[in-house]
Design a protein around this motif. Structure first.
Motif, PDB file in Angstrom:
ATOM      1  N   SER A 186     -98.450 -40.415  59.949  1.00 31.48           N
ATOM      2  CA  SER A 186     -97.404 -40.745  58.564  1.00 31.48           C
ATOM      3  C   SER A 186     -95.879 -40.620  58.730  1.00 31.48           C
ATOM      4  O   SER A 186     -95.773 -39.622  59.596  1.00 31.48           O
ATOM      5  N   GLY A 187     -95.611 -41.181  58.870  1.00 37.95           N
ATOM      6  CA  GLY A 187     -94.629 -41.283  57.848  1.00 37.95           C
ATOM      7  C   GLY A 187     -93.304 -40.565  57.313  1.00 37.95           C
ATOM      8  O   GLY A 187     -92.163 -41.005  56.635  1.00 37.95           O
ATOM      9  N   ASP A 188     -93.939 -39.853  56.223  1.00 36.93           N
ATOM     10  CA  ASP A 188     -93.970 -39.184  55.350  1.00 36.93           C
ATOM     11  C   ASP A 188     -94.087 -37.725  55.052  1.00 36.93           C
ATOM     12  O   ASP A 188     -95.337 -37.347  55.749  1.00 36.93           O
ATOM     13  N   ASP A 189     -93.193 -36.754  55.231  1.00 42.24           N
ATOM     14  CA  ASP A 189     -93.431 -35.309  56.546  1.00 42.24           C
ATOM     15  C   ASP A 189     -94.217 -34.526  55.460  1.00 42.24           C
ATOM     16  O   ASP A 189     -94.934 -33.944  55.498  1.00 42.24           O
ATOM     17  N   GLY A 190     -94.209 -34.974  53.876  1.00 44.25           N
ATOM     18  CA  GLY A 190     -94.950 -34.286  52.763  1.00 44.25           C
ATOM     19  C   GLY A 190     -96.307 -34.520  53.502  1.00 44.25           C
ATOM     20  O   GLY A 190     -97.359 -33.961  53.172  1.00 44.25           O
ATOM     21  N   GLN A 235     -97.228 -25.575  52.661  1.00 47.72           N
ATOM     22  CA  GLN A 235     -96.661 -24.645  50.898  1.00 47.72           C
ATOM     23  C   GLN A 235     -95.370 -24.394  50.759  1.00 47.72           C
ATOM     24  O   GLN A 235     -94.344 -24.729  50.270  1.00 47.72           O
ATOM     25  N   GLN A 236     -95.262 -23.836  52.149  1.00 49.55           N
ATOM     26  CA  GLN A 236     -93.862 -23.205  52.407  1.00 49.55           C
ATOM     27  C   GLN A 236     -92.850 -23.723  52.719  1.00 49.55           C
ATOM     28  O   GLN A 236     -91.491 -24.030  52.921  1.00 49.55           O
ATOM     29  N   LEU A 237     -93.925 -25.189  53.760  1.00 54.75           N
ATOM     30  CA  LEU A 237     -92.952 -26.542  54.803  1.00 54.75           C
ATOM     31  C   LEU A 237     -92.260 -27.851  52.872  1.00 54.75           C
ATOM     32  O   LEU A 237     -91.570 -28.221  53.044  1.00 54.75           O
ATOM     33  N   LEU A 238     -93.269 -27.646  52.269  1.00 56.82           N
ATOM     34  CA  LEU A 238     -92.897 -29.077  51.425  1.00 56.82           C
ATOM     35  C   LEU A 238     -91.059 -29.251  50.471  1.00 56.82           C
ATOM     36  O   LEU A 238     -91.015 -29.567  50.184  1.00 56.82           O
ATOM     37  N   PRO A 239     -91.420 -27.506  50.321  1.00 56.48           N
ATOM     38  CA  PRO A 239     -89.564 -27.869  49.239  1.00 56.48           C
ATOM     39  C   PRO A 239     -88.684 -28.413  50.002  1.00 56.48           C
ATOM     40  O   PRO A 239     -87.914 -28.808  49.786  1.00 56.48           O
ATOM     41  N   LYS A 240     -89.078 -27.694  51.180  1.00 57.30           N
ATOM     42  CA  LYS A 240     -87.374 -27.885  52.365  1.00 57.30           C
ATOM     43  C   LYS A 240     -88.322 -29.447  52.709  1.00 57.30           C
ATOM     44  O   LYS A 240     -86.449 -30.150  52.890  1.00 57.30           O
ATOM     45  N   MET A 241     -88.907 -30.138  52.930  1.00 52.89           N
ATOM     46  CA  MET A 241     -89.519 -31.548  53.166  1.00 52.89           C
ATOM     47  C   MET A 241     -88.996 -32.168  52.278  1.00 52.89           C
ATOM     48  O   MET A 241     -88.201 -33.358  52.043  1.00 52.89           O
ATOM     49  N   LYS A 242     -88.945 -31.935  50.836  1.00 51.19           N
ATOM     50  CA  LYS A 242     -88.281 -32.193  49.595  1.00 51.19           C
ATOM     51  C   LYS A 242     -86.933 -32.720  49.107  1.00 51.19           C
ATOM     52  O   LYS A 242     -86.360 -33.551  49.198  1.00 51.19           O
ATOM     53  N   ALA A 243     -86.107 -31.333  49.417  1.00 49.80           N
ATOM     54  CA  ALA A 243     -85.030 -31.434  49.453  1.00 49.80           C
ATOM     55  C   ALA A 243     -84.065 -31.902  51.009  1.00 49.80           C
ATOM     56  O   ALA A 243     -82.869 -32.417  50.422  1.00 49.80           O
ATOM     57  N   PHE A 244     -84.827 -33.083  51.726  1.00 51.24           N
ATOM     58  CA  PHE A 244     -84.011 -33.790  52.629  1.00 51.24           C
ATOM     59  C   PHE A 244     -84.581 -35.145  52.062  1.00 51.24           C
ATOM     60  O   PHE A 244     -83.423 -35.776  52.699  1.00 51.24           O
ATOM     61  N   PHE A 245     -84.785 -34.926  51.089  1.00 50.62           N
ATOM     62  CA  PHE A 245     -85.201 -36.338  49.801  1.00 50.62           C
ATOM     63  C   PHE A 245     -84.764 -36.481  49.173  1.00 50.62           C
ATOM     64  O   PHE A 245     -85.012 -37.633  48.470  1.00 50.62           O
ATOM     65  N   PRO A 252     -79.241 -35.297  53.831  1.00 52.18           N
ATOM     66  CA  PRO A 252     -79.032 -34.473  53.446  1.00 52.18           C
ATOM     67  C   PRO A 252     -79.284 -33.724  55.163  1.00 52.18           C
ATOM     68  O   PRO A 252     -79.038 -32.716  55.207  1.00 52.18           O
ATOM     69  N   VAL A 253     -80.503 -34.598  55.622  1.00 56.09           N
ATOM     70  CA  VAL A 253     -80.928 -33.958  57.366  1.00 56.09           C
ATOM     71  C   VAL A 253     -79.212 -34.035  57.891  1.00 56.09           C
ATOM     72  O   VAL A 253     -79.269 -32.615  58.614  1.00 56.09           O
ATOM     73  N   LYS A 254     -78.756 -34.690  57.533  1.00 57.06           N
ATOM     74  CA  LYS A 254     -77.459 -34.826  58.548  1.00 57.06           C
ATOM     75  C   LYS A 254     -76.613 -33.239  58.309  1.00 57.06           C
ATOM     76  O   LYS A 254     -76.289 -32.612  59.046  1.00 57.06           O
ATOM     77  N   GLU A 279     -74.078 -30.131  48.707  1.00 60.55           N
ATOM     78  CA  GLU A 279     -74.377 -29.117  49.534  1.00 60.55           C
ATOM     79  C   GLU A 279     -74.753 -27.887  49.317  1.00 60.55           C
ATOM     80  O   GLU A 279     -76.130 -27.490  50.035  1.00 60.55           O
ATOM     81  N   GLN A 280     -74.119 -27.475  48.215  1.00 60.61           N
ATOM     82  CA  GLN A 280     -74.798 -25.844  48.337  1.00 60.61           C
ATOM     83  C   GLN A 280     -76.273 -26.511  47.873  1.00 60.61           C
ATOM     84  O   GLN A 280     -77.288 -24.595  47.560  1.00 60.61           O
ATOM     85  N   GLN A 281     -76.412 -26.805  46.505  1.00 62.52           N
ATOM     86  CA  GLN A 281     -78.208 -26.483  46.069  1.00 62.52           C
ATOM     87  C   GLN A 281     -78.794 -26.746  47.637  1.00 62.52           C
ATOM     88  O   GLN A 281     -79.909 -26.495  47.832  1.00 62.52           O
ATOM     89  N   LEU A 282     -78.708 -28.284  48.483  1.00 65.82           N
ATOM     90  CA  LEU A 282     -79.049 -28.113  49.564  1.00 65.82           C
ATOM     91  C   LEU A 282     -79.752 -26.987  50.484  1.00 65.82           C
ATOM     92  O   LEU A 282     -80.467 -26.516  50.688  1.00 65.82           O
ATOM     93  N   LYS A 283     -78.279 -26.509  50.254  1.00 69.87           N
ATOM     94  CA  LYS A 283     -78.883 -25.051  51.341  1.00 69.87           C
ATOM     95  C   LYS A 283     -78.961 -23.823  50.444  1.00 69.87           C
ATOM     96  O   LYS A 283     -79.755 -23.371  51.280  1.00 69.87           O
ATOM     97  N   ALA A 284     -79.406 -23.885  49.245  1.00 75.61           N
ATOM     98  CA  ALA A 284     -80.258 -23.049  48.279  1.00 75.61           C
ATOM     99  C   ALA A 284     -81.428 -23.225  48.876  1.00 75.61           C
ATOM    100  O   ALA A 284     -82.316 -22.561  48.625  1.00 75.61           O
ATOM    101  N   ASP A 285     -82.475 -24.983  48.554  1.00 74.51           N
ATOM    102  CA  ASP A 285     -83.565 -25.526  48.176  1.00 74.51           C
ATOM    103  C   ASP A 285     -83.934 -24.973  50.341  1.00 74.51           C
ATOM    104  O   ASP A 285     -85.433 -24.495  50.560  1.00 74.51           O
ATOM    105  N   LEU A 286     -83.487 -25.294  51.115  1.00 82.81           N
ATOM    106  CA  LEU A 286     -83.805 -24.813  52.800  1.00 82.81           C
ATOM    107  C   LEU A 286     -83.472 -22.990  52.589  1.00 82.81           C
ATOM    108  O   LEU A 286     -84.693 -22.459  53.747  1.00 82.81           O
ATOM    109  N   GLN A 287     -82.607 -22.516  51.734  1.00 83.50           N
ATOM    110  CA  GLN A 287     -83.242 -20.813  52.664  1.00 83.50           C
ATOM    111  C   GLN A 287     -84.621 -20.341  51.501  1.00 83.50           C
ATOM    112  O   GLN A 287     -84.792 -19.094  51.754  1.00 83.50           O
TER     113      GLN A 287
END
Length: 287
Positions: A186-190, A235-245, A252-254, A279-287
């Motif tokens: 897969s070339g797409d995390d989700g 299901q747990q990883l998907l919101p984090k994966m979406k946040a990177f894009f 976002p990943v950097k 940046e704040q939104q990314l932090k929230a998404d990854l938590q």
């Protein structure tokens, strides 16, 4: 060649002047190897390949090979939309000691399927290295048909494809119609779990910079028959994966790596850093 389950499409660390930072690269490699990465894909789109010079890529590949020191495979991005230039550059990259190359579908000049076949075949015949094809219509504006990928899988050193078409029916057909030793990632995390569930071999991942162990756990759980646990991890990883894009990758990943104390610097133009709100939104998404 066995690339494993989780291949990380590694970001390219820069210093504060946005120049290649080999010390930061070394620290990042150690972090990735210790956190679930089976292979490194270097100098791909996530590595900001369009804004790296050929000399920078060669320096980067040599350094990564030296630091990795045979512990895991290193796959170097060498593809472009110029067949002759790709052949010449791939032959130079052979000398750096990498284990394989990643060849993206030619972008912008939009060849037909026969042109795609001849492009990849010409490159593969003039390199000793195993090659992974990269089908990413969202960035190249062309899609490699099932028949084209199946035909290319019969070229001796074309050993794998990184599939970012998000077409699960086509992906299933590719897996069905290619030999067992031809790998599909897969070339797409989700899409990691869906693709593994139809017989795919794993993921070339952005999210594995921070969630490599969790992605390994998800794949292994599925293969061990614990489908419920695999689905739960998905299901747990998907919101984090979406946040990177949510912004152009790899911005976002950097940012997330820097937030986690793994210094990789900023991005080069035409990419721009996240705003403070993002940046704040990314932090929230990854938590």
């Amino acid at each position: 060649m066995d690339f494993g389950n989780v291949l990380t499409a590694m970001v390219t660390p820069f210093d504060d002047q946005n120049e290649l930072d080999l010390n930061r690269t070394e620290a990042l490699i150690e972090h990735l190897i210790n956190n679930g990465t089976d292979s490194l894909v270097v100098g791909g789109t996530t590595g900001e390949s369009p804004t790296l010079t050929k000399d920078e890529k060669l320096t980067l590949y040599k350094h990564v090979v030296k630091v990795v020191n045979g512990r895991i495979p290193v796959i170097a991005g060498t593809g472009s939309n110029n067949t002759k230039e790709t052949i010449e550059f791939t032959q130079k990259v052979e000398e750096t000691g990498v284990d394989a190359v990643l060849l993206v579908a030619p972008y912008y000049n939009k060849p037909n399927q026969e042109g795609l076949y001849q492009h990849f075949k010409a490159i593969a015949e003039l390199t000793k290295l195993p090659a992974m094809l990269y089908n990413i219509p969202g960035r190249t504006s062309i899609n490699m048909d099932v028949d084209t990928i199946v035909a290319l899988s019969k070229v001796p050193n074309i050993v794998a494809v990184k599939e970012s078409s998000q077409d699960l029916l086509a992906i299933t057909d590719i897996i069905d119609q290619t030999d067992d030793d031809f790998k599909l990632y897969s070339g797409d995390d989700g899409f990691t779990l869906p693709i593994v569930s139809v017989g795919g071999d794993g993921i070339v991942s952005v999210s594995s910079h921070l969630y490599g162990n969790e992605m390994q756990d998800m794949i292994q759980s599925y293969r061990n028959g614990d489908v419920a646990r695999a689905a739960q991890l998905h299901q747990q990883l998907l919101p984090k994966m979406k946040a990177f894009f949510k912004a152009p990758s790899p911005v976002p990943v950097k940012t997330a790596l820097n937030q986690a104390g793994i210094s990789v610097g900023s991005v080069r133009l035409p990419l721009v850093p996240l705003t403070s709100d993002e940046e704040q939104q990314l932090k929230a998404d990854l938590q």
